[in-house]
Design an enzyme around this catalytic site. Sequence first.
Site, PDB file in Angstrom:
ATOM      1  N   ASP A 165      -1.018   6.864  38.078  1.00 29.97           N
ATOM      2  CA  ASP A 165      -0.375   8.130  37.783  1.00 29.97           C
ATOM      3  C   ASP A 165       0.928   8.219  38.611  1.00 29.97           C
ATOM      4  O   ASP A 165       1.184   7.411  39.504  1.00 29.97           O
ATOM      5  CB  ASP A 165      -1.327   9.309  38.061  1.00 29.97           C
ATOM      6  N   GLU A 196      -0.568  21.437  35.580  1.00 30.96           N
ATOM      7  CA  GLU A 196      -1.073  20.770  36.785  1.00 30.96           C
ATOM      8  C   GLU A 196      -1.321  21.750  37.928  1.00 30.96           C
ATOM      9  O   GLU A 196      -1.829  22.854  37.723  1.00 30.96           O
ATOM     10  CB  GLU A 196      -0.125  19.620  37.182  1.00 30.96           C
TER      11      GLU A 196
HETATM   12  C1  BGC Z   1       0.085  13.584  35.310  1.00 22.58           C
HETATM   13  C2  BGC Z   1      -0.243  12.703  34.144  1.00 22.58           C
HETATM   14  C3  BGC Z   1       1.001  12.378  33.367  1.00 22.58           C
HETATM   15  C4  BGC Z   1       2.053  11.799  34.287  1.00 22.58           C
HETATM   16  C5  BGC Z   1       3.354  11.475  33.590  1.00 22.58           C
HETATM   17  C6  BGC Z   1       1.249  13.080  36.111  1.00 22.58           C
HETATM   18  O1  BGC Z   1       1.636  14.007  37.058  1.00 22.58           O
HETATM   19  O2  BGC Z   1      -1.049  13.698  36.148  1.00 22.58           O
HETATM   20  O3  BGC Z   1      -1.199  13.317  33.323  1.00 22.58           O
HETATM   21  O4  BGC Z   1       0.686  11.494  32.329  1.00 22.58           O
HETATM   22  O5  BGC Z   1       2.334  12.717  35.312  1.00 22.58           O
HETATM   23  O6  BGC Z   1       4.065  12.613  33.272  1.00 22.58           O
HETATM   24  C1  BGC Z   2       7.209  15.335  36.156  1.00 20.26           C
HETATM   25  C2  BGC Z   2       5.878  15.246  35.496  1.00 20.26           C
HETATM   26  C3  BGC Z   2       4.898  14.854  36.497  1.00 20.26           C
HETATM   27  C4  BGC Z   2       4.954  15.763  37.712  1.00 20.26           C
HETATM   28  C5  BGC Z   2       4.026  15.294  38.768  1.00 20.26           C
HETATM   29  C6  BGC Z   2       7.158  16.277  37.318  1.00 20.26           C
HETATM   30  O1  BGC Z   2       8.390  16.367  37.918  1.00 20.26           O
HETATM   31  O2  BGC Z   2       8.144  15.761  35.235  1.00 20.26           O
HETATM   32  O3  BGC Z   2       5.878  14.323  34.447  1.00 20.26           O
HETATM   33  O4  BGC Z   2       3.649  14.886  35.909  1.00 20.26           O
HETATM   34  O5  BGC Z   2       6.235  15.839  38.228  1.00 20.26           O
HETATM   35  O6  BGC Z   2       4.021  16.108  39.884  1.00 20.26           O
END
Ligand code: BGC
Ligand code: BGC
Length: 604
Positions: free
Chosen positions: A296, A497
């Site tokens: 990830d 998230e």
């Molecule tokens: C998320 C994932 C996602 C990745 C790419 C991460 O923060 O946990 O689910 O696929 O970012 O955006």
């Molecule tokens: C990104 C996401 C990612 C996230 C993780 C963001 O800045 O755009 O894709 O999942 O950070 O913390």
Amino acid sequence: MKNPPLTVTIATALLISMTNILHAVPLSGHEPETEALLAQMTLDEKIGQMVQVDSAALKNKEDVKTYFLGSVLSGGNSDPDNGNTAQDWLKFTDSFQTYALQTRLKIPILYGIDAVHGHNNIDGATVFPHNIGLGATRDAKLIERAERVTAGEVAGTGIRWAFAPCVTVPQNPRWGRTYEGYSDNTALVTKLGAAAVIGLQGEKLSAEPTSVLACAKHFIGDGGTENGIDQGNTICDEATLRKLYLPPYVAAIKAGVGSIMVSYNSWNGAKMHGNRHLLTDMLKNELGFRGFLVSDWAAIDQIDSNNYRHCIEESINAGLDMIMIPNGPDKPNNYVQFINDLKALVAEGKVPQSRVDDAVRRILRVKIQMGLFQTTATDPALTAAVGSPEHREVARQCVRESLVLLKNDNHCLPLSKKISRLAVVGVGADDLGIQCGGWTVDWQGGRGNVTRGGTTLLAALKQTVSPETQITFSPDGSDLKNADAIIAVVGELPYAEMKGDREHLDLSPEDIALIARAKATGAPVVTILYSGRPLNLGSALEDSTAFVAAWLPGSEGLGMTDVLFGSQKFTGKLPRVWPADNGHLVTGDPGVKPQFPFGFGLTD
Ligand code: BGC
Ligand code: BGC
């Protein structure tokens, strides 16, 4: 307040069949081609394949060629520089591929993106309900169709890899990612996740132009963290881990899933990204997973915050095959550093050459199976079909089937299309961004017209009622006069998230007051809740004549009016228990008093 009658038959809800994955084909084959290619590769070329860089970090696109990169992704906030339409995306993704095809061995990149409820980053794409809503449909065939549509839209932008489905089994709705999971019930997630894999990849991951590599995520136990804290710690023994969280992965592998994303969370205090027992012994050896494991977003960095090289050593040796790197050379822990460090680790014998070969073999096998060496071209018809009426029709059906009717006193619903005065209240009623939730165009989603072509509930109402019906809309509920019925839209604002982690899951006091005011008029009040999870409804439930959990329905508001006005019946069933109070929220916790049990849903 008394609970409505509980007419649910949980036994029926639990009759889960796995027939839908019987026709799928597990990933296999292509050994001679894979080995022949591997044999020609230098260490630099091999390490490059293991690197996935965020497009925003790749200031110099030629680095794809310089470092032989295996993959590029767009994170939630990394869009093309010149626009956000499907055409813009196609040009953008091609611009990276062009450099990959200029390398010595012309190994194409795999471009990856979070197409988690439709091709949600693209302006004008079809936005489906988030997974929790799809869980309420219980309809595996429909989810397979929905993911076929999404695969077509993804492929139409030159992308052949979706970071989906999320097969988490969220136990505590405080977790901000609860809506990314279909259900708190393992059997239901298992069935629907496998259907989604088949929808994205087709019966077999293949050279078909719309076969899009699926990515089951996040392995494992992401939905079990203590207090529902994102990226937190899941505490349980291995038997429980296997019972609650593993079956969706077993089914996804049977369905042929070509990639699996490892989770940020820890298990009993140890970071999953360094867990060789689970990644290599269990997934690869025991379950026979032959695709590749991707990390990830900057997740390996958390293994040891003082020593990036150590993070690389631990994660690659644990079994990670491709590392997702959001940082460019101007930041710490960037892709150039990764490449240099991994090279040094191989030279020192700390990462065995055989481990690198295994990782690259897995990545190449997938690329070969997908026919990327024959062509990376995109059929313009697929690009033109992004957000088409046919695609939106499938999303509309998903919305229709996802709505769960929690209360319907005096058979208040369905409403008559000939109703003379309808008062619509609540900001969400005419806000596509709120209707779609997080992971819509931007990582966190947004308010207002975030994407083109969708239909808000208010717009859908106007298209549905008779020409004589008067509709008034007051976001703050200031116009309730003489209404024959009031539709109140309340709930959560977009989040994604960790930004959605909440201590308390109460409907806001403003929303509760809005519904109380609507009730005071004496007109029937139909409440529509947009939320990523069950909320503590307070008096809003009692004050509503009818109450609909609509989850985060996405771009097709007409799916709601289809059911509100009786063209179709309510069929949605709760995909998770709806706790009665904030004190006990965790599924399976003996203290949980359900306001509504798993499987509840009125039909009229
Ligand atoms: C998320 C994932 C996602 C990745 C790419 C991460 O923060 O946990 O689910 O696929 O970012 O955006
Ligand atoms: C990104 C996401 C990612 C996230 C993780 C963001 O800045 O755009 O894709 O999942 O950070 O913390």
